[in-house]
Write a protein that holds these residues in place. Structure first.
Motif, mmCIF file in Angstrom:
data_model
loop_
_atom_site.group_PDB
_atom_site.id
_atom_site.type_symbol
_atom_site.label_atom_id
_atom_site.label_comp_id
_atom_site.label_asym_id
_atom_site.label_seq_id
_atom_site.Cartn_x
_atom_site.Cartn_y
_atom_site.Cartn_z
ATOM 1 N N LEU A 2 6.377 -7.941 -7.888
ATOM 2 C CA LEU A 2 4.789 -9.472 -7.808
ATOM 3 C C LEU A 2 5.061 -8.999 -6.187
ATOM 4 C CD1 LEU A 2 2.499 -11.314 -8.285
ATOM 5 C CD2 LEU A 2 3.603 -12.758 -7.833
ATOM 6 N N GLU A 3 5.933 -9.127 -5.277
ATOM 7 C CA GLU A 3 5.763 -8.909 -3.468
ATOM 8 C C GLU A 3 6.101 -7.584 -2.607
ATOM 9 O OE1 GLU A 3 8.150 -12.059 -1.698
ATOM 10 O OE2 GLU A 3 7.016 -13.038 -2.938
ATOM 11 N N ASP A 4 7.061 -6.877 -3.618
ATOM 12 C CA ASP A 4 7.503 -5.157 -3.166
ATOM 13 C C ASP A 4 6.769 -4.574 -3.879
ATOM 14 O OD1 ASP A 4 9.483 -6.836 -1.556
ATOM 15 O OD2 ASP A 4 11.065 -6.629 -3.080
ATOM 16 N N LEU A 5 6.318 -4.856 -4.825
ATOM 17 C CA LEU A 5 5.442 -3.932 -5.970
ATOM 18 C C LEU A 5 4.372 -3.621 -5.839
ATOM 19 C CD1 LEU A 5 8.465 -3.277 -9.004
ATOM 20 C CD2 LEU A 5 7.143 -0.810 -6.950
ATOM 21 N N LYS A 6 3.995 -4.392 -5.456
ATOM 22 C CA LYS A 6 2.292 -4.758 -5.092
ATOM 23 C C LYS A 6 0.939 -3.770 -4.879
ATOM 24 C CE LYS A 6 2.015 -5.235 -0.091
ATOM 25 N NZ LYS A 6 1.319 -6.881 0.804
ATOM 26 N N TYR A 7 1.560 -2.187 -4.812
ATOM 27 C CA TYR A 7 0.791 -1.420 -4.583
ATOM 28 C C TYR A 7 1.737 -0.437 -6.060
ATOM 29 C CZ TYR A 7 -0.097 -2.291 0.064
ATOM 30 O OH TYR A 7 -0.757 -3.707 1.217
ATOM 31 N N ASN A 8 2.285 -0.991 -6.572
ATOM 32 C CA ASN A 8 3.065 -0.094 -7.811
ATOM 33 C C ASN A 8 2.936 -0.577 -9.235
ATOM 34 O OD1 ASN A 8 4.534 1.402 -5.012
ATOM 35 N ND2 ASN A 8 3.852 2.946 -5.720
ATOM 36 N N SER A 9 2.069 -1.912 -9.188
ATOM 37 C CA SER A 9 2.296 -2.356 -10.708
ATOM 38 C C SER A 9 1.169 -3.490 -10.793
ATOM 39 C CB SER A 9 3.714 -3.375 -10.760
ATOM 40 O OG SER A 9 3.430 -4.235 -9.267
ATOM 41 N N LEU A 10 0.950 -3.507 -12.248
ATOM 42 C CA LEU A 10 -0.475 -4.573 -12.730
ATOM 43 C C LEU A 10 0.207 -4.653 -13.619
ATOM 44 C CD1 LEU A 10 -3.226 -1.754 -12.466
ATOM 45 C CD2 LEU A 10 -3.092 -4.050 -11.122
ATOM 46 N N MET A 11 -0.717 -6.149 -14.255
ATOM 47 C CA MET A 11 0.127 -7.107 -15.225
ATOM 48 C C MET A 11 -1.386 -6.873 -15.710
ATOM 49 S SD MET A 11 1.659 -8.887 -16.593
ATOM 50 C CE MET A 11 2.458 -9.936 -15.641
ATOM 51 N N TYR B 11 -7.828 -7.380 -19.952
ATOM 52 C CA TYR B 11 -7.758 -7.196 -19.052
ATOM 53 C C TYR B 11 -6.182 -6.918 -17.555
ATOM 54 C CZ TYR B 11 -11.333 -10.660 -19.767
ATOM 55 O OH TYR B 11 -12.199 -11.091 -20.737
ATOM 56 N N TRP B 12 -6.620 -6.756 -16.773
ATOM 57 C CA TRP B 12 -5.454 -6.780 -15.835
ATOM 58 C C TRP B 12 -5.741 -7.065 -14.507
ATOM 59 C CZ3 TRP B 12 -8.206 -3.021 -17.931
ATOM 60 C CH2 TRP B 12 -9.256 -2.062 -17.273
ATOM 61 N N GLY B 13 -4.206 -7.547 -13.980
ATOM 62 C CA GLY B 13 -4.622 -7.736 -12.338
ATOM 63 C C GLY B 13 -2.833 -8.052 -11.972
ATOM 64 N N ARG B 14 -2.688 -8.972 -10.871
ATOM 65 C CA ARG B 14 -1.131 -9.464 -10.355
ATOM 66 C C ARG B 14 -1.686 -10.769 -9.617
ATOM 67 N NH1 ARG B 14 1.241 -7.799 -6.895
ATOM 68 N NH2 ARG B 14 2.802 -6.411 -7.630
ATOM 69 N N SER B 15 -1.555 -11.777 -9.977
ATOM 70 C CA SER B 15 -0.617 -13.159 -9.094
ATOM 71 C C SER B 15 -0.071 -14.021 -9.775
ATOM 72 C CB SER B 15 -2.231 -13.550 -9.724
ATOM 73 O OG SER B 15 -2.133 -13.802 -10.982
ATOM 74 N N ARG B 16 0.384 -14.366 -9.096
ATOM 75 C CA ARG B 16 2.218 -15.592 -9.187
ATOM 76 C C ARG B 16 1.628 -16.135 -10.467
ATOM 77 N NH1 ARG B 16 5.841 -15.853 -7.337
ATOM 78 N NH2 ARG B 16 5.329 -15.437 -5.275
ATOM 79 N N GLU B 17 0.274 -17.001 -10.473
ATOM 80 C CA GLU B 17 -0.274 -17.485 -12.311
ATOM 81 C C GLU B 17 0.319 -16.335 -13.411
ATOM 82 O OE1 GLU B 17 -1.855 -19.364 -8.993
ATOM 83 O OE2 GLU B 17 -2.270 -17.313 -9.263
ATOM 84 N N LEU B 18 -0.282 -15.125 -13.098
ATOM 85 C CA LEU B 18 0.240 -14.431 -14.637
ATOM 86 C C LEU B 18 2.009 -13.951 -14.445
ATOM 87 C CD1 LEU B 18 -2.285 -11.497 -13.839
ATOM 88 C CD2 LEU B 18 -2.200 -13.733 -15.815
ATOM 89 N N PHE B 19 2.656 -14.023 -13.359
ATOM 90 C CA PHE B 19 3.664 -13.829 -13.633
ATOM 91 C C PHE B 19 3.857 -15.492 -14.458
ATOM 92 C CE2 PHE B 19 3.362 -10.255 -11.273
ATOM 93 C CZ PHE B 19 4.318 -9.587 -11.781
#
Length: 352
Positions: free
Chosen positions: A220-229, A181-189
């Protein structure tokens, strides 16, 4: 025109960077912010333009007094050196790239570095952009080792470039029930950080590779358009996670961790395959995995090589001394420490 920009004007910084055809995520203001938070120095963007020729370079300006070997031995905010932010970079040049224009660029850049009190610079050139070749007159360049890049033209091409052993590992992971899976959230970090630190513990990594919360918050906050987990799940448990960065048709394998109890399931093999397929579906052209530790062709390199047996990218570094007198002065200070080896291969030598 010659400009040296600080990070405080994100929009202007990125507008300059994005006017270069081959820019990548490593040049963006949002990327270098994370490493400023990590304590790597003050991010700077150098921009040069003259008629039909232009160039940029992104570096971290580092106060040498903050190095533990110089604390209290030199004045703060006086002696500096420069280094490519963690990852890859180096000059991007466009337009009429002649010897004359490169010589003019070098002259302006060297003058500016001297004015800024920068004694020397260490560059990690970009393997995919291959931007070291035209700068051999500018830097002392060394070719360190091969890296692995997956070409993302199609899912078929991705699969065909894998070694047969890697394909078997991916099939095994799927058959075992590993899902990606992939996404981006504080919980994943929040899940990634302790897993990653545990991996660093087991690898006996240096303190540098233990990143603080400010660093992860910046991604998480600055690279929100350039990163995924991207993450692998087995029996409702996350067993492998990777931060993948991307920009301008290029993807990068940034930080990664795997629960060693589940390593035999090959979750990272499947994760990187799915990330490559995601990249292909979303218009990306390359996925750079990097090389081995210290550019060696070790087990890490061999693992990555399974994803493109024909990869032809390689990693180069560049060294340049702007102020030889001050450089030698700093070596003299280090010589007061009996454990210091003046013949170490580190650059700059005085930080070795």
């Amino acid at each position: 025109m010659v400009l040296l920009m600080n990070i405080d004007d994100n929009e202007k910084w990125n507008n300059i960077v994005k006017n270069f055809r081959n820019f990548d995520v490593y040049y963006l203001a949002e990327y270098v912010k994370a490493f400023q938070a990590h304590g790597d120095g003050e991010p700077k963007l150098f921009f040069y333009e003259d008629k039909n020729f232009k160039a940029i370079n992104v570096f971290m300006k580092r106060d040498i007094e903050r190095d533990q070997n110089f604390s209290g031995k030199v004045q703060s905010n006086t002696f500096f050196d420069a280094a490519t932010p963690y990852g890859y970079g180096g000059f991007l040049v466009e337009g009429d790239v002649t010897d004359e224009n490169l010589a003019a660029l070098e002259k302006e850049y060297s003058r500016l570095c001297m004015d800024e009190g920068i004694i020397c610079e260490f560059v990690r050139f970009h393997p995919v952009l291959n931007n070291s070749e035209m700068l051999s007159s500018f830097y002392d360049i060394s070719k360190l080792g091969r890296t692995i890049t997956i070409e993302l033209d199609s899912q078929k091409q991705i699969w065909d470039s894998f070694t047969s052993n890697n394909r078997n590992m991916i099939r095994k992971a799927k058959k075992s029930g590993v899902e990606i899976y992939w996404g981006r959230s504080r919980e994943l970090f929040d899940m990634f950080i302790p897993m990653y630190n545990q991996t660093m513990d087991k690898d006996d990594a240096s303190d540098y590779y233990y990143f603080k919360n400010d660093f992860y918050n910046s991604i998480l906050e600055d690279l929100k358009y350039n990163s995924l987990m991207f993450y692998a799940v087995f029996e409702n448990k996350i067993i492998s996670m990777s931060i993948i960065l991307f920009s301008n048709q290029h993807m990068h394998y940034h930080l990664s961790t795997t629960d060693r109890e589940y390593k035999s399931l090959a979750p990272t093999n499947l994760l990187l395959y799915e990330a490559a397929c995601w990249g292909s579906e979303n218009g990306y052209k390359t996925f750079h995995l990097g090389g081995g530790l210290g550019s060696r062709e070790d087990s890490l390199y061999q693992f990555k090589k399974g994803f493109n047996k024909n990869s032809n990218t390689y990693f180069c570094i560049g060294k340049k001394i702007f102020d030889r007198e001050k450089y030698d002065e700093l070596i003299k200070i280090r010589k007061q420490d009996q454990s210091f080896d003046e013949n170490n291969l580190f650059f700059p030598v005085y930080r070795g």
